[in-house]
Design a protein around this motif. Structure first.
Motif, PDB file in Angstrom:
ATOM      1  N   GLY A  19       0.791  -1.221   0.000  1.00 12.35           N
ATOM      2  CA  GLY A  19       0.000   0.000   0.000  1.00 12.35           C
ATOM      3  C   GLY A  19       0.824   1.272   0.000  1.00 12.35           C
ATOM      4  N   ILE A  20       2.040   1.177  -0.538  1.00 10.67           N
ATOM      5  CA  ILE A  20       2.890   2.363  -0.607  1.00 10.67           C
ATOM      6  C   ILE A  20       2.399   3.228  -1.768  1.00 10.67           C
ATOM      7  N   GLY A  21       1.945   4.400  -1.456  1.00 15.03           N
ATOM      8  CA  GLY A  21       1.384   5.290  -2.470  1.00 15.03           C
ATOM      9  C   GLY A  21      -0.094   5.012  -2.655  1.00 15.03           C
ATOM     10  N   ASP A  22      -0.836   6.025  -3.000  1.00 13.62           N
ATOM     11  CA  ASP A  22      -2.272   5.886  -3.217  1.00 13.62           C
ATOM     12  C   ASP A  22      -2.624   6.319  -4.626  1.00 13.62           C
ATOM     13  N   TYR A  23      -3.378   5.471  -5.308  1.00 13.53           N
ATOM     14  CA  TYR A  23      -3.849   5.803  -6.643  1.00 13.53           C
ATOM     15  C   TYR A  23      -5.127   6.621  -6.532  1.00 13.53           C
ATOM     16  N   ALA A  24      -5.188   7.700  -7.294  1.00 15.40           N
ATOM     17  CA  ALA A  24      -6.388   8.530  -7.348  1.00 15.40           C
ATOM     18  C   ALA A  24      -6.862   8.572  -8.798  1.00 15.40           C
ATOM     19  N   ALA A  25      -8.025   8.000  -9.053  1.00 15.72           N
ATOM     20  CA  ALA A  25      -8.542   7.889 -10.421  1.00 15.72           C
ATOM     21  C   ALA A  25      -8.713   9.248 -11.088  1.00 15.72           C
ATOM     22  N   ASP A  26      -8.989  10.277 -10.310  1.00 15.65           N
ATOM     23  CA  ASP A  26      -9.206  11.604 -10.897  1.00 15.65           C
ATOM     24  C   ASP A  26      -7.906  12.277 -11.345  1.00 15.65           C
ATOM     25  N   LYS A  27      -6.761  11.666 -11.020  1.00 14.34           N
ATOM     26  CA  LYS A  27      -5.473  12.266 -11.387  1.00 14.34           C
ATOM     27  C   LYS A  27      -4.818  11.589 -12.581  1.00 14.34           C
ATOM     28  N   GLY A  28      -5.449  10.563 -13.145  1.00 16.59           N
ATOM     29  CA  GLY A  28      -4.867   9.926 -14.318  1.00 16.59           C
ATOM     30  C   GLY A  28      -5.164   8.443 -14.380  1.00 16.59           C
ATOM     31  N   LYS A  29      -4.656   7.831 -15.445  1.00 19.40           N
ATOM     32  CA  LYS A  29      -4.873   6.409 -15.663  1.00 19.40           C
ATOM     33  C   LYS A  29      -4.064   5.572 -14.672  1.00 19.40           C
ATOM     34  N   PHE A  30      -4.609   4.422 -14.328  1.00 19.23           N
ATOM     35  CA  PHE A  30      -3.937   3.503 -13.420  1.00 19.23           C
ATOM     36  C   PHE A  30      -2.599   3.060 -14.002  1.00 19.23           C
ATOM     37  N   SER A  31      -2.573   2.783 -15.309  1.00 23.30           N
ATOM     38  CA  SER A  31      -1.328   2.332 -15.942  1.00 23.30           C
ATOM     39  C   SER A  31      -0.251   3.410 -15.862  1.00 23.30           C
ATOM     40  N   SER A  32      -0.615   4.668 -15.991  1.00 20.48           N
ATOM     41  CA  SER A  32       0.351   5.765 -15.879  1.00 20.48           C
ATOM     42  C   SER A  32       0.905   5.844 -14.463  1.00 20.48           C
ATOM     43  N   TRP A  33       0.044   5.654 -13.485  1.00 12.57           N
ATOM     44  CA  TRP A  33       0.475   5.659 -12.086  1.00 12.57           C
ATOM     45  C   TRP A  33       1.463   4.518 -11.838  1.00 12.57           C
ATOM     46  N   LEU A  34       1.153   3.325 -12.366  1.00 12.47           N
ATOM     47  CA  LEU A  34       2.054   2.186 -12.224  1.00 12.47           C
ATOM     48  C   LEU A  34       3.398   2.450 -12.895  1.00 12.47           C
ATOM     49  N   LEU A  35       3.371   3.073 -14.065  1.00 15.25           N
ATOM     50  CA  LEU A  35       4.623   3.383 -14.759  1.00 15.25           C
ATOM     51  C   LEU A  35       5.452   4.405 -13.975  1.00 15.25           C
ATOM     52  N   THR A  36       4.799   5.325 -13.310  1.00 13.25           N
ATOM     53  CA  THR A  36       5.520   6.285 -12.473  1.00 13.25           C
ATOM     54  C   THR A  36       6.199   5.577 -11.309  1.00 13.25           C
ATOM     55  N   ILE A  37       5.489   4.648 -10.672  1.00 13.89           N
ATOM     56  CA  ILE A  37       6.091   3.874  -9.584  1.00 13.89           C
ATOM     57  C   ILE A  37       7.271   3.067 -10.128  1.00 13.89           C
ATOM     58  N   THR A  38       7.099   2.485 -11.310  1.00 11.36           N
ATOM     59  CA  THR A  38       8.167   1.693 -11.919  1.00 11.36           C
ATOM     60  C   THR A  38       9.372   2.572 -12.225  1.00 11.36           C
ATOM     61  N   ARG A  39       9.131   3.739 -12.758  1.00 12.66           N
ATOM     62  CA  ARG A  39      10.225   4.672 -13.063  1.00 12.66           C
ATOM     63  C   ARG A  39      10.994   5.018 -11.796  1.00 12.66           C
ATOM     64  N   ASN A  40      10.274   5.378 -10.751  1.00 17.76           N
ATOM     65  CA  ASN A  40      10.931   5.759  -9.503  1.00 17.76           C
ATOM     66  C   ASN A  40      11.699   4.580  -8.891  1.00 17.76           C
ATOM     67  N   THR A  41      11.128   3.401  -8.978  1.00 20.07           N
ATOM     68  CA  THR A  41      11.789   2.209  -8.442  1.00 20.07           C
ATOM     69  C   THR A  41      13.053   1.896  -9.241  1.00 20.07           C
ATOM     70  N   ALA A  42      12.983   2.044 -10.557  1.00 20.03           N
ATOM     71  CA  ALA A  42      14.158   1.801 -11.396  1.00 20.03           C
ATOM     72  C   ALA A  42      15.259   2.818 -11.109  1.00 20.03           C
ATOM     73  N   ILE A  43      14.884   4.061 -10.920  1.00 21.30           N
ATOM     74  CA  ILE A  43      15.882   5.088 -10.591  1.00 21.30           C
ATOM     75  C   ILE A  43      16.522   4.778  -9.239  1.00 21.30           C
ATOM     76  N   ASP A  44      15.708   4.372  -8.271  1.00 24.36           N
ATOM     77  CA  ASP A  44      16.262   3.972  -6.974  1.00 24.36           C
ATOM     78  C   ASP A  44      17.251   2.828  -7.142  1.00 24.36           C
ATOM     79  N   TYR A  45      16.904   1.864  -7.972  1.00 24.18           N
ATOM     80  CA  TYR A  45      17.794   0.727  -8.224  1.00 24.18           C
ATOM     81  C   TYR A  45      19.117   1.210  -8.825  1.00 24.18           C
ATOM     82  N   LEU A  46      19.008   2.075  -9.832  1.00 20.42           N
ATOM     83  CA  LEU A  46      20.214   2.587 -10.484  1.00 20.42           C
ATOM     84  C   LEU A  46      21.083   3.379  -9.518  1.00 20.42           C
TER      85      LEU A  46
END
Length: 186
Positions: free
Chosen positions: A60-87
């Motif tokens: 439950g890290i982070g909260d998705y808000a449907a009024d702020k965009g698509k679920f897939s975009s939110w997931l990609l943002t989490i993925t981007r941030n996680t990948a940057i953390d990894y790097l």
């Protein structure tokens, strides 16, 4: 039988339903893996990033808000941030460049996902042309090259607060531009 919508799966996941996590994993694993792979350039690391994203969803890290965009975009943002953390953990963030487009030869995505990703990238590139040059440079460094705000400030030789302000203003301008384009299409 049709799969439940993303929002419904997300709500079930938040209630502790493991089956909804599996459904979301099955639905988005290829997209997230391809996106992570483009950033980390290592199959094993990309798998680790996807697994970490799924763990974050489950916890439950982070909260998705449907009024702020698509679920897939939110997931990609989490993925981007996680990948940057990894790097960053690998101390390779400066030498790694995030590529904006997928190479169809080395992805396993469906044609529909590739077309949607390309269209979104095209819209974003068009919207970025309306930004001031200094905003374009900072957005490129921050989102597509994975630089931290501090790294950008050092590289461009401007104060950290200025970097933060330019990012905030650029995102606002991009959002407005994309909203206008979407309004023109309707």
């Amino acid at each position: 039988m049709e799969k439940p919508e993303d929002l419904q799966l997300y709500e079930q996941l938040r209630s502790g339903d493991k089956a909804s996590l599996e459904a979301l994993y099955d639905k988005y694993e290829k997209l997230l893996y391809s996106f992570a792979y483009k950033m980390v350039r290592d199959p094993g690391a990309a798998e680790e990033v996807v697994q970490e994203v799924m763990i974050k969803l489950w916890r439950g890290i982070g909260d998705y808000a449907a009024d702020k965009g698509k679920f897939s975009s939110w997931l990609l943002t989490i993925t981007r941030n996680t990948a940057i953390d990894y790097l960053r953990k690998q101390k390779r963030v400066k030498s790694e460049e995030v590529h904006q487009e997928f190479d169809t030869a080395d992805t396993q995505q469906s044609v529909e996902e590739l077309v949607e990703w390309k269209e979104q990238g095209d819209r974003l590139r068009q919207a970025m042309k309306h930004l001031k040059h200094e905003q374009q440079v900072i957005i490129e460094m921050f989102y597509f090259k994975g630089y931290s705000q501090r790294m950008i400030a050092d590289e461009v030789d401007i104060p950290l607060g200025t970097v933060k302000g330019r990012i905030r203003l650029a995102l606002k301008n991009l959002r407005n531009q994309l909203y206008q384009e979407r309004g023109d299409l309707q």
